[in-house]
Design a protein around this motif. Sequence first.
Motif, mmCIF file in Angstrom:
data_model
loop_
_atom_site.group_PDB
_atom_site.id
_atom_site.type_symbol
_atom_site.label_atom_id
_atom_site.label_comp_id
_atom_site.label_asym_id
_atom_site.label_seq_id
_atom_site.Cartn_x
_atom_site.Cartn_y
_atom_site.Cartn_z
ATOM 1 N N ASN A 63 0.877 -1.193 0.140
ATOM 2 C CA ASN A 63 0.111 -0.115 -0.093
ATOM 3 C C ASN A 63 0.879 1.116 0.135
ATOM 4 O O ASN A 63 1.870 1.331 0.423
ATOM 5 C CB ASN A 63 -0.895 0.067 1.272
ATOM 6 C CG ASN A 63 -1.971 -1.189 1.136
ATOM 7 O OD1 ASN A 63 -2.639 -1.324 2.166
ATOM 8 N ND2 ASN A 63 -2.247 -1.699 0.129
ATOM 9 N N TRP A 64 0.399 2.410 -0.568
ATOM 10 C CA TRP A 64 0.848 3.553 -0.420
ATOM 11 C C TRP A 64 0.540 4.272 1.153
ATOM 12 O O TRP A 64 -0.609 4.284 1.522
ATOM 13 C CB TRP A 64 0.296 4.664 -1.262
ATOM 14 C CG TRP A 64 0.733 5.940 -1.331
ATOM 15 C CD1 TRP A 64 1.800 6.565 -0.461
ATOM 16 C CD2 TRP A 64 0.029 7.071 -2.023
ATOM 17 N NE1 TRP A 64 1.755 7.766 -1.032
ATOM 18 C CE2 TRP A 64 0.887 8.320 -1.715
ATOM 19 C CE3 TRP A 64 -1.189 7.170 -2.889
ATOM 20 C CZ2 TRP A 64 0.408 9.563 -2.427
ATOM 21 C CZ3 TRP A 64 -1.210 8.285 -3.665
ATOM 22 C CH2 TRP A 64 -0.670 9.604 -3.055
ATOM 23 N N MET A 65 1.658 4.542 1.866
ATOM 24 C CA MET A 65 1.512 4.774 3.086
ATOM 25 C C MET A 65 1.646 6.573 3.464
ATOM 26 O O MET A 65 2.437 6.962 2.735
ATOM 27 C CB MET A 65 2.399 4.086 4.110
ATOM 28 C CG MET A 65 2.644 2.763 4.134
ATOM 29 S SD MET A 65 1.243 1.981 4.574
ATOM 30 C CE MET A 65 1.410 2.398 6.221
ATOM 31 N N VAL A 66 0.747 6.954 4.047
ATOM 32 C CA VAL A 66 0.621 8.311 3.900
ATOM 33 C C VAL A 66 0.638 8.559 5.745
ATOM 34 O O VAL A 66 -0.384 8.295 6.406
ATOM 35 C CB VAL A 66 -0.747 8.999 3.440
ATOM 36 C CG1 VAL A 66 -0.951 10.549 3.657
ATOM 37 C CG2 VAL A 66 -0.663 8.710 1.772
ATOM 38 N N GLN A 67 1.322 9.647 6.050
ATOM 39 C CA GLN A 67 1.291 9.768 7.425
ATOM 40 C C GLN A 67 0.352 10.723 7.702
ATOM 41 O O GLN A 67 0.351 11.772 7.288
ATOM 42 C CB GLN A 67 2.742 10.373 7.882
ATOM 43 C CG GLN A 67 2.729 10.540 9.217
ATOM 44 C CD GLN A 67 4.298 10.776 9.954
ATOM 45 O OE1 GLN A 67 5.214 10.778 9.021
ATOM 46 N NE2 GLN A 67 4.611 11.018 11.115
ATOM 47 N N LEU A 68 -0.498 10.459 8.767
ATOM 48 C CA LEU A 68 -1.562 11.428 9.160
ATOM 49 C C LEU A 68 -1.261 12.312 10.298
ATOM 50 O O LEU A 68 -1.802 13.331 10.635
ATOM 51 C CB LEU A 68 -2.761 10.659 9.550
ATOM 52 C CG LEU A 68 -3.336 9.835 8.392
ATOM 53 C CD1 LEU A 68 -4.472 8.725 8.941
ATOM 54 C CD2 LEU A 68 -3.566 10.386 7.146
ATOM 55 N N ALA A 69 -0.434 11.742 11.252
ATOM 56 C CA ALA A 69 -0.043 12.624 12.613
ATOM 57 C C ALA A 69 1.161 12.198 12.915
ATOM 58 O O ALA A 69 1.796 11.139 12.848
ATOM 59 C CB ALA A 69 -0.880 12.183 13.636
ATOM 60 N N ASP A 70 1.980 13.198 13.768
ATOM 61 C CA ASP A 70 3.248 12.934 14.177
ATOM 62 C C ASP A 70 3.263 13.099 15.714
ATOM 63 O O ASP A 70 2.800 14.302 16.291
ATOM 64 C CB ASP A 70 4.175 14.023 13.522
ATOM 65 C CG ASP A 70 5.732 13.828 13.727
ATOM 66 O OD1 ASP A 70 6.207 13.279 14.616
ATOM 67 O OD2 ASP A 70 6.548 14.654 13.077
ATOM 68 N N ASP A 73 4.274 16.338 17.378
ATOM 69 C CA ASP A 73 3.131 17.696 17.313
ATOM 70 C C ASP A 73 2.620 17.655 18.702
ATOM 71 O O ASP A 73 1.653 18.819 18.870
ATOM 72 C CB ASP A 73 2.280 17.204 16.423
ATOM 73 C CG ASP A 73 2.622 17.444 14.899
ATOM 74 O OD1 ASP A 73 2.143 16.878 13.957
ATOM 75 O OD2 ASP A 73 3.885 17.691 14.881
ATOM 76 N N GLY A 74 2.735 16.580 19.478
ATOM 77 C CA GLY A 74 1.940 16.780 20.844
ATOM 78 C C GLY A 74 0.235 16.344 20.637
ATOM 79 O O GLY A 74 -0.186 16.343 19.491
ATOM 80 N N PHE A 227 -1.463 17.209 8.968
ATOM 81 C CA PHE A 227 -0.032 16.847 8.757
ATOM 82 C C PHE A 227 0.382 16.634 7.419
ATOM 83 O O PHE A 227 1.247 17.302 6.864
ATOM 84 C CB PHE A 227 0.293 15.472 9.817
ATOM 85 C CG PHE A 227 1.612 15.142 9.561
ATOM 86 C CD1 PHE A 227 2.538 15.719 10.774
ATOM 87 C CD2 PHE A 227 2.337 14.421 8.570
ATOM 88 C CE1 PHE A 227 3.826 15.349 10.353
ATOM 89 C CE2 PHE A 227 3.443 14.033 8.574
ATOM 90 C CZ PHE A 227 4.359 14.440 9.368
ATOM 91 N N PRO A 228 -0.561 15.689 6.751
ATOM 92 C CA PRO A 228 -0.322 15.612 5.081
ATOM 93 C C PRO A 228 -0.634 16.809 4.486
ATOM 94 O O PRO A 228 0.307 16.910 3.550
ATOM 95 C CB PRO A 228 -1.518 14.528 4.756
ATOM 96 C CG PRO A 228 -2.411 14.471 5.922
ATOM 97 C CD PRO A 228 -1.548 14.667 7.137
ATOM 98 N N ARG A 229 -1.505 17.745 4.972
ATOM 99 C CA ARG A 229 -1.602 18.922 4.137
ATOM 100 C C ARG A 229 -0.464 19.804 4.121
ATOM 101 O O ARG A 229 -0.277 20.435 3.107
ATOM 102 C CB ARG A 229 -2.633 19.701 4.784
ATOM 103 C CG ARG A 229 -3.374 20.820 4.115
ATOM 104 C CD ARG A 229 -4.697 21.181 4.206
ATOM 105 N NE ARG A 229 -4.833 21.666 5.779
ATOM 106 C CZ ARG A 229 -5.809 21.117 6.663
ATOM 107 N NH1 ARG A 229 -6.318 19.875 6.254
ATOM 108 N NH2 ARG A 229 -5.871 21.384 7.765
ATOM 109 N N GLU A 230 0.227 19.623 5.280
ATOM 110 C CA GLU A 230 1.767 20.604 5.254
ATOM 111 C C GLU A 230 2.687 19.866 3.945
ATOM 112 O O GLU A 230 3.536 20.514 3.745
ATOM 113 C CB GLU A 230 2.277 20.443 6.493
ATOM 114 C CG GLU A 230 1.307 21.088 7.671
ATOM 115 C CD GLU A 230 1.967 20.881 8.950
ATOM 116 O OE1 GLU A 230 3.041 20.463 8.895
ATOM 117 O OE2 GLU A 230 1.332 21.849 9.865
#
Length: 275
Positions: A63-70, A73-74, A227-230
């Motif tokens: 699959n294509w992995m997309v990070q949603l949150a880090d 970031d807290g 997160f991905p929007r950035e």
Amino acid sequence: MDSEELMPSPKDLGERLQAEVKYLTDQNHSIHDADHNSIFYKQLEDLESAEFEGDWDFSMEPNWMVQLADSSDGPFSDRGDFAGTEAWGAIGGNIKVRDSQFKEYVFSLAILVQEGGERRGDEEGVNCPCCWNEESNWQTEEEDISNRWRVARRYHFDIDLGKDGADKKPISHLQIGGRFQGGHVNTIAERDMDTHYCLSPLDKPRIPYPPVDPALIYTLVLTQYPFPREQVEDDWYQVSRESEKKLWDPYHEKLGTNYSQGQISQPFPQVISNE
């Protein structure tokens, strides 16, 4: 109205997939990691050799992995989904065309969260509504739990033409659940993902939804998760809009025309049924 008229042609879909993958391989984008380059190049090679007439295939395995949150970031706000931990989206799919007809058309989005990462829970602190909790951990407390991930939600976007005695359903639909194949999830940052998924046997109701492709799923994610929007480049939205023109505009225009001309007397789920 023939519900198959709402679907993209295999040729139109193939050309869109080719354009999307070419965009990803031509640009040095931060919307995917370096590990994906070889995957996208292989997909592009397969697509460029297809003429989209007759037989062709497309697979997003792994699959294509997309990070949603880090985790750095807290914690998010009370309305956020994740409690200061990493979260990833896994976009998968398979297309199989035979004799210029869809035999398989499915895409999926799975949301994967680390243990303790789901913000909403009960007052006792059990933070996920499934069998994964403090009493049922499959690893001991001494083991590293950073690679333990729960499939918190899985969305299944499907086209089913109703052949071979299939259930009556919207020809193009969204389904919650479905099978999750952990082997299709990529290693992230050299860490293997140990996934847990509570699969419900229920597969209904299936919700009417227009056809999708990877670009439309990715845009759905990045417009709702900061997160991905950035990470996305400005010209990505034009790529997504081209997919809307091919897949969504004809779908909505056909339905709108038939409704405005009074040609539809059935409830909407029956209008787009695969029966």
